[in-house]
Design an enzyme around this catalytic site. Structure first.
Site, PDB file in Angstrom:
ATOM      1  N   SER A 116       0.855  -1.174   0.000  1.00 42.76           N
ATOM      2  CA  SER A 116       0.000   0.000   0.000  1.00 42.76           C
ATOM      3  C   SER A 116       0.895   1.229   0.000  1.00 42.76           C
ATOM      4  O   SER A 116       2.112   1.099   0.146  1.00 42.76           O
ATOM      5  CB  SER A 116      -0.909   0.016   1.234  1.00 42.76           C
ATOM      6  N   THR A 401      -7.002   1.471   5.037  1.00 41.85           N
ATOM      7  CA  THR A 401      -6.533   0.663   6.161  1.00 41.85           C
ATOM      8  C   THR A 401      -7.361   0.924   7.410  1.00 41.85           C
ATOM      9  O   THR A 401      -7.750  -0.009   8.128  1.00 41.85           O
ATOM     10  CB  THR A 401      -5.046   0.933   6.443  1.00 41.85           C
ATOM     11  N   CYS A 562      -1.158  -6.023 -17.241  1.00 40.80           N
ATOM     12  CA  CYS A 562      -0.472  -6.789 -16.199  1.00 40.80           C
ATOM     13  C   CYS A 562       0.820  -6.092 -15.805  1.00 40.80           C
ATOM     14  O   CYS A 562       1.652  -5.793 -16.673  1.00 40.80           O
ATOM     15  CB  CYS A 562      -0.172  -8.201 -16.694  1.00 40.80           C
TER      16      CYS A 562
END
Length: 618
Positions: A116, A401, A562
């Site tokens: 993150s 979070t 990707c």
């Protein structure tokens, strides 16, 4: 490149392939060339697509699984799952109750798959551990300065961050979330939670009445061709009164639960973004601990949602975390989020920080962006959804979070009385706990997500980025999200790509090896590793679709969306045409392929436990 694949063994072309070729010829999009009539070779060998009960190689193999019973099983060792586990054991200790809580995590160590930004709002942490500072939580960098810019190619337009705007970070901390998750794991173990890293939950188990019974971990010892090895071992069943699913963004078990219990019946489709991140060691003279920098604009056009972050960490050395986020509702199949990220680093305002520095880590992860409108039903008989699995991210804040942790805390508080009751009050064998959803809707999480519900979908206007910023200024900053309407999203991200013939290819500059880099050297920094001789966990529902549709219509966008070089189209070894090659060993578990595939033909399932990236405090 638009002809079907060759197998070398069969001599029929799929009906879909014929129809596609005729259509493309009528549109004069392919040149005259010699084509052979063949079917696509087998790409997918995973048992979810190639059942074992029809495979003679599996005859006589022992398939019985050992089963164990817990009070609560938690899938996923992220902030939500660990917060739920911790809160359950806190409550058990407070009420002097025996409670067995088991948590399974596919990463080999807690936090190893966690990626993150991250700028952490500590509200939920403070609820969980008021003494987190004394406990040594790795929150070392309080935010001291916020910078927000609109980028043009060579310049920046500073935007003031007024009090109350989502990008104001006063009171927050810049963290390496993997380190924070590892610390949460240590707190959970001290309280008596049973943690099982390296065990991926591969299957949801059900009681005869249809309620969730628990999960089964993945089998190991399967060869790449789908056959059993001599060392084959069946996974283990974990049964529980209630199972919490906190797999993170676009969880593969959650996808099954959505269908099984029709959980998305009354919400909009989830929308996503891909976030790419690097860690750099920079010149100490350029290091400004506590500084956050965000930008929107270049290199993306105004109709492609996205932005960037650059955080100056205070970890005892001059580290910066930087990243780029691209909304997966983009329309041009030639867009490469990875290359946009590499190009962004050459902006003069960013390059000035990075010049002379050294890149030390790389990773990528999908993010939920649907927000309030896309939250599914959260409870069902035997289980519930927590964290980023159902999608509690505050999109304009780029923070999830704190909301994920709070959802885990509320889930624990809702299920504790039921799992510890002498006589369970439930109509099904698996406990149903609708109180969790009710408490969540009464919490600050619901209020926060409701207030920002229209910011992301407001981007879909003729002015794109700039119209969205105007909307945010008027309706969020002034009215605090109290407008009496809720805007809708466009729909599934997979359905937004335009055919390649309608789009202009994007010419990306070559990486210079100093600030920008190629894809494979980047993947090497992620520490990604999978056992090579196992069936690719990136499965295809139909092996013929990639060439017949994705390549023919969209010029193979999986090669570009990707962020790990998993998918590539290569020439067929014999004859004319192209075939899809899946380099599953490169997969960083971002789930982007499962989300953005325009044919919705890719299904991400778990590899053998422990495989994947090795993010060291990303």
């Amino acid at each position: 490149f638009l002809v079907p694949l060759f197998s070398g063994r069969e001599a029929e072309t799929t009906q879909r392939g014929f129809e596609h070729i005729r259509r493309m010829k009528s549109q004069r999009m392919i040149t005259r060339r010699t084509c052979s009539s063949v079917t696509a070779p087998r790409i997918t060998t995973h048992y979810t697509i190639r059942p074992r009960d029809k495979d003679p190689r599996w005859e006589g193999v022992e398939m019985e699984r050992f089963a164990d019973q817990a009070d609560v099983v938690i899938v996923g060792g992220g902030p939500a799952g660990l917060s739920a586990a911790i809160r359950l054991k806190q409550l058990a200790n407070e009420h002097q109750k025996e409670l067995r809580v088991c948590l399974v995590e596919k990463a080999p160590q807690m936090g190893a798959h966690t990626l993150s930004g991250a700028c952490l709002e500590p509200s939920a942490l403070t609820e969980l551990f008021p003494d987190w500072k004394e406990r040594g939580a790795p929150l070392n960098t309080p935010v001291t300065e916020d910078v927000f810019n609109i980028f043009t190619k060579n310049h920046r337009i500073p935007v003031p961050i007024l009090p109350g705007l989502p990008m104001q970070n006063h009171g927050n901390y810049l963290v390496r979330l993997g380190n924070f998750v590892r610390w949460l794991g240590e707190q959970a173990e001290e309280l008596g939670v049973e943690l099982y890293p390296g065990y991926a939950a591969a299957e949801v188990l059900f009681h005869e009445d249809g309620s969730v019974k628990g999960v089964a971990t993945n089998d190991v010892g399967i060869a790449k061709d789908g056959s059993p090895k001599d060392v084959f071992e069946r996974g283990m069943e974990l049964h529980a009164k209630v199972t919490l699913f906190g797999e993170g963004c676009h969880g593969h078990l959650a996808k099954q639960l959505y269908k099984q219990f029709n959980l998305r019946e009354n919400c909009e489709p989830q929308t996503y973004a891909i976030g790419l991140k690097e860690l750099w060691m920079i010149d100490e003279k350029k290091w400004k601990p506590g500084r956050t920098e965000h930008s929107v604009g270049w290199p993306l056009d105004r109709h492609t949602y996205g932005g960037s972050f650059l955080y100056h960490l205070n970890e005892g050395e001059p580290l910066v975390a930087l990243g780029f986020v691209v909304g997966l509702d983009y329309t041009n199949p030639y867009l490469s989020p990875f290359r946009e990220f590499q190009r962004w680093k050459h902006h003069p305002f960013v390059a000035a920080t990075l010049e002379g520095g050294q890149r030390i880590a790389y990773g990528a992860r999908a993010l939920n962006e649907g927000g309030f409108q896309s939250i599914p039903k959260l409870t069902f008989p035997g289980g519930l959804l927590i964290g980023c699995s159902p999608g509690f991210m505050n999109v304009p804040k780029i923070k999830g979070t704190h909301t994920a942790m709070k959802s885990g805390i509320l889930a624990a508080e809702a299920i504790f009385p039921k799992v510890t009751a002498e006589e369970a009050d439930s109509e099904t064998a698996g406990l149903h706990v609708p109180e969790y959803a009710e408490s969540l809707k009464s919490s600050w999480v619901w209020k926060e997500l409701h207030s920002v519900r229209n910011i992301r979908p407001s981007f879909h206007n003729p002015l794109g980025l700039y119209g969205g910023m105007i909307y945010t200024g008027i309706f969020y900053w002034i009215l605090r999200g109290k407008e009496p309407w809720t805007l809708k999203h466009r729909g599934l991200d997979a359905h937004q790509l335009k055919p390649a013939k309608e789009c202009t290819p994007i010419e990306y500059p070559k990486p210079d090896g100093k600030i920008s880099f190629d894809l494979l050297s980047s993947v090497a920094l992620s520490g990604t590793n999978h056992e090579g001789d196992q069936p690719p966990h990136l499965t295809l529902k139909d092996d013929s679709v990639p060439v017949a549709r994705n390549l023919a219509v969209y010029d193979g966008p999986e090669q570009r969306f990707c962020p790990a070089g998993v998918y590539e189209y290569v020439p067929v070894e014999t004859g004319d045409g192209m075939r899809l090659q899946i380099n599953a060993q490169n997969c960083v578990h971002c789930k982007t392929c499962d989300i953005k595939d325009p044919s919705q033909n890719i299904n991400w399932v778990v590899p053998e436990g422990g495989g994947g990236p090795a993010y060291n405090g990303m």
